[in-house]
Scaffold this motif. Sequence first.
Motif, PDB file in Angstrom:
ATOM      1  N   UNK A 147       0.272   7.755   3.312  1.00  0.00           N
ATOM      2  CA  UNK A 147       1.231   6.777   2.786  1.00  0.00           C
ATOM      3  C   UNK A 147       0.762   6.216   1.446  1.00  0.00           C
ATOM      4  N   UNK A 148      -0.547   6.000   1.313  1.00  0.00           N
ATOM      5  CA  UNK A 148      -1.092   5.430   0.087  1.00  0.00           C
ATOM      6  C   UNK A 148      -0.925   6.361  -1.108  1.00  0.00           C
ATOM      7  N   UNK A 149      -0.887   7.671  -0.857  1.00  0.00           N
ATOM      8  CA  UNK A 149      -0.703   8.600  -1.978  1.00  0.00           C
ATOM      9  C   UNK A 149       0.635   8.338  -2.666  1.00  0.00           C
ATOM     10  N   UNK A 150       1.667   8.016  -1.889  1.00  0.00           N
ATOM     11  CA  UNK A 150       2.963   7.693  -2.468  1.00  0.00           C
ATOM     12  C   UNK A 150       2.989   6.265  -3.005  1.00  0.00           C
ATOM     13  N   UNK A 151       2.213   5.398  -2.375  1.00  0.00           N
ATOM     14  CA  UNK A 151       2.141   4.020  -2.868  1.00  0.00           C
ATOM     15  C   UNK A 151       1.479   3.977  -4.243  1.00  0.00           C
ATOM     16  N   UNK A 152       0.425   4.777  -4.427  1.00  0.00           N
ATOM     17  CA  UNK A 152      -0.226   4.868  -5.739  1.00  0.00           C
ATOM     18  C   UNK A 152       0.755   5.433  -6.763  1.00  0.00           C
ATOM     19  N   UNK A 153       1.576   6.386  -6.310  1.00  0.00           N
ATOM     20  CA  UNK A 153       2.610   6.923  -7.199  1.00  0.00           C
ATOM     21  C   UNK A 153       3.568   5.819  -7.635  1.00  0.00           C
ATOM     22  N   UNK A 208       8.955  -5.022 -19.048  1.00  0.00           N
ATOM     23  CA  UNK A 208       8.707  -5.950 -17.949  1.00  0.00           C
ATOM     24  C   UNK A 208       9.093  -5.338 -16.604  1.00  0.00           C
ATOM     25  N   UNK A 209      10.199  -4.611 -16.604  1.00  0.00           N
ATOM     26  CA  UNK A 209      10.632  -3.943 -15.373  1.00  0.00           C
ATOM     27  C   UNK A 209       9.548  -2.978 -14.901  1.00  0.00           C
ATOM     28  N   UNK A 210       8.942  -2.272 -15.858  1.00  0.00           N
ATOM     29  CA  UNK A 210       7.875  -1.337 -15.520  1.00  0.00           C
ATOM     30  C   UNK A 210       6.712  -2.018 -14.835  1.00  0.00           C
ATOM     31  N   UNK A 211       6.316  -3.204 -15.323  1.00  0.00           N
ATOM     32  CA  UNK A 211       5.196  -3.919 -14.712  1.00  0.00           C
ATOM     33  C   UNK A 211       5.558  -4.477 -13.337  1.00  0.00           C
ATOM     34  N   UNK A 212       6.799  -4.880 -13.163  1.00  0.00           N
ATOM     35  CA  UNK A 212       7.235  -5.329 -11.838  1.00  0.00           C
ATOM     36  C   UNK A 212       7.150  -4.172 -10.845  1.00  0.00           C
ATOM     37  N   UNK A 213       7.554  -2.978 -11.279  1.00  0.00           N
ATOM     38  CA  UNK A 213       7.489  -1.821 -10.405  1.00  0.00           C
ATOM     39  C   UNK A 213       6.050  -1.441 -10.085  1.00  0.00           C
ATOM     40  N   UNK A 214       5.123  -1.750 -10.998  1.00  0.00           N
ATOM     41  CA  UNK A 214       3.708  -1.521 -10.697  1.00  0.00           C
ATOM     42  C   UNK A 214       3.224  -2.484  -9.614  1.00  0.00           C
ATOM     43  N   UNK A 215       3.715  -3.739  -9.667  1.00  0.00           N
ATOM     44  CA  UNK A 215       3.394  -4.696  -8.603  1.00  0.00           C
ATOM     45  C   UNK A 215       3.944  -4.192  -7.267  1.00  0.00           C
ATOM     46  N   UNK A 216       5.121  -3.593  -7.315  1.00  0.00           N
ATOM     47  CA  UNK A 216       5.737  -2.944  -6.156  1.00  0.00           C
ATOM     48  C   UNK A 216       4.765  -1.909  -5.578  1.00  0.00           C
ATOM     49  N   UNK A 217       4.227  -1.068  -6.456  1.00  0.00           N
ATOM     50  CA  UNK A 217       3.314  -0.024  -6.013  1.00  0.00           C
ATOM     51  C   UNK A 217       2.001  -0.566  -5.483  1.00  0.00           C
ATOM     52  N   UNK A 218       1.454  -1.586  -6.145  1.00  0.00           N
ATOM     53  CA  UNK A 218       0.196  -2.186  -5.682  1.00  0.00           C
ATOM     54  C   UNK A 218       0.357  -2.779  -4.281  1.00  0.00           C
ATOM     55  N   UNK A 219       1.473  -3.445  -4.047  1.00  0.00           N
ATOM     56  CA  UNK A 219       1.745  -3.983  -2.721  1.00  0.00           C
ATOM     57  C   UNK A 219       1.863  -2.887  -1.686  1.00  0.00           C
ATOM     58  N   UNK A 220       2.468  -1.776  -2.097  1.00  0.00           N
ATOM     59  CA  UNK A 220       2.635  -0.636  -1.196  1.00  0.00           C
ATOM     60  C   UNK A 220       1.292  -0.013  -0.834  1.00  0.00           C
ATOM     61  N   UNK A 221       0.401   0.120  -1.825  1.00  0.00           N
ATOM     62  CA  UNK A 221      -0.937   0.659  -1.558  1.00  0.00           C
ATOM     63  C   UNK A 221      -1.686  -0.231  -0.574  1.00  0.00           C
ATOM     64  N   UNK A 222      -1.698  -1.544  -0.866  1.00  0.00           N
ATOM     65  CA  UNK A 222      -2.402  -2.488   0.002  1.00  0.00           C
ATOM     66  C   UNK A 222      -1.806  -2.497   1.403  1.00  0.00           C
ATOM     67  N   UNK A 223      -0.476  -2.451   1.482  1.00  0.00           N
ATOM     68  CA  UNK A 223       0.191  -2.460   2.778  1.00  0.00           C
ATOM     69  C   UNK A 223      -0.099  -1.207   3.592  1.00  0.00           C
ATOM     70  N   UNK A 224      -0.102  -0.044   2.924  1.00  0.00           N
ATOM     71  CA  UNK A 224      -0.388   1.207   3.628  1.00  0.00           C
ATOM     72  C   UNK A 224      -1.813   1.223   4.171  1.00  0.00           C
ATOM     73  N   UNK A 240       6.147  -8.632  -0.543  1.00  0.00           N
ATOM     74  CA  UNK A 240       7.143  -7.916   0.261  1.00  0.00           C
ATOM     75  C   UNK A 240       6.647  -6.520   0.617  1.00  0.00           C
ATOM     76  N   UNK A 241       6.134  -5.799  -0.374  1.00  0.00           N
ATOM     77  CA  UNK A 241       5.678  -4.430  -0.119  1.00  0.00           C
ATOM     78  C   UNK A 241       4.391  -4.398   0.693  1.00  0.00           C
ATOM     79  N   UNK A 242       3.538  -5.387   0.514  1.00  0.00           N
ATOM     80  CA  UNK A 242       2.321  -5.478   1.329  1.00  0.00           C
ATOM     81  C   UNK A 242       2.691  -5.521   2.804  1.00  0.00           C
ATOM     82  N   UNK A 243       3.674  -6.345   3.146  1.00  0.00           N
ATOM     83  CA  UNK A 243       4.100  -6.485   4.537  1.00  0.00           C
ATOM     84  C   UNK A 243       4.931  -5.282   4.984  1.00  0.00           C
TER      85      UNK A 243
END
Length: 403
Positions: free
Chosen positions: A348-354, A53-69, A115-118
């Motif tokens: 920035x998105x390259x790291x967000x995808x990571x 579950x933690x892994x999937x939450x961190x993926x949501x973290x990354x998706x927000x980061x991609x969209x935000x970037x 949060x990461x989107x913003x």
Amino acid sequence: MKTLFSNYLNTFKGLSKEIWWLALITLINRAGTMVIPFLSLYLKEDLNFSVSDVGWVMSAFGLGSVAGSWLGGKLTDTLGYYKVMVRSLLSTGILFICLQYLNTFASICIGIFIVMLVADTFRPAMFVALNAYSKPENKIRSLTLIRLAINLGFSAGPAIGGLIITGLSYSGLFWVDGITCILATLVMIQVLHPKKAKVLDDIKNENPDSAYSDRAFLTFLIAMMLFGIVFLQYFSTITIYYKDVHTLSELQIGLILGLNGFLIFVFEMPLIKWLENTKYTKLGLMFFGAVLTGLSLLILNLTSWSGVLIIGMLLMTLGEMIAFPFSNAFAVDRAKKGNQGEYMALYSMSFSIAHIFGHNAGLQMTAFLGFDNTWYIITGIAAICAIILFILKEKLKATKVRS
């Protein structure tokens, strides 16, 4: 000793006042990012989430980061970097405070994404601001100063975070992170208002090239995404490894992570100043940084002695100190060809995808394959990254393009 200290101070000379203010704002903001290194532990220990579950939450973290970037790049090219930075910082502070009140898997995933989107709309805008406020000949050192601010914040953050968790609770981290973002906003409004700041490198292109048509830049982004997957293990998987395999406390984990930031604060600027005067290209130095970062995880399988954790952190820190400033500089240089917001958003998105794949893949692999096999696989990814950078370096060298 006096001469050594004087030489160290000389590496900071020539940087603009605006760059120093931008570094201070970044320091205030990043001092509160103590939530991020402890996020996987918070979810696992405090909310009793499974590792999967933690892994999937961190993926949501990354998706927000991609969209935000991506959004940050678009907004920067339309509204300007200042408005984007102010609104991102203030909103992120409020959202971080609210995040602590979410406790279900679905709500945490949605909350982290928002949060990461913003928050990550800030990153492309910050890179464009840095490019504008820095003289062309000082770009790499200006980038390095910003990284010093980030890492000084990261150095203090995890150590303080460990103390807060030990003395209070995880919720205190969210309050500190939110308040520091708001404080950074207030400082920025006072010192970096467009009417007060002096733009030193305002690049305008009547017919800008699209970043999506720059094949060399896109290849570089693939390498950076792979490097990000390797590097990000130190902000999710490794903290669980420290606790479960080497039985370290949160305070001890915070101190080891803080060592990374402290070493960067002390040694990165002189190192970058020296490397700038060598014959090595930016891509060549990134190649070396990727190799060192991969080795930092590989050596964890060589012994059960806990001292290897320090050695691994030292190797990763050296690799990071070399790879990140020159990757930033490479991206900024390429961005001059087109819309700067678009270029820096993709960077920035390259790291967000990571973030999407790195945290989740590492955590899922440890759950199903164990830590040893995970470190072997992640080292293999670092090797692929290094090979791509080497091939790109040779290709650009053959076409007479200085990287």
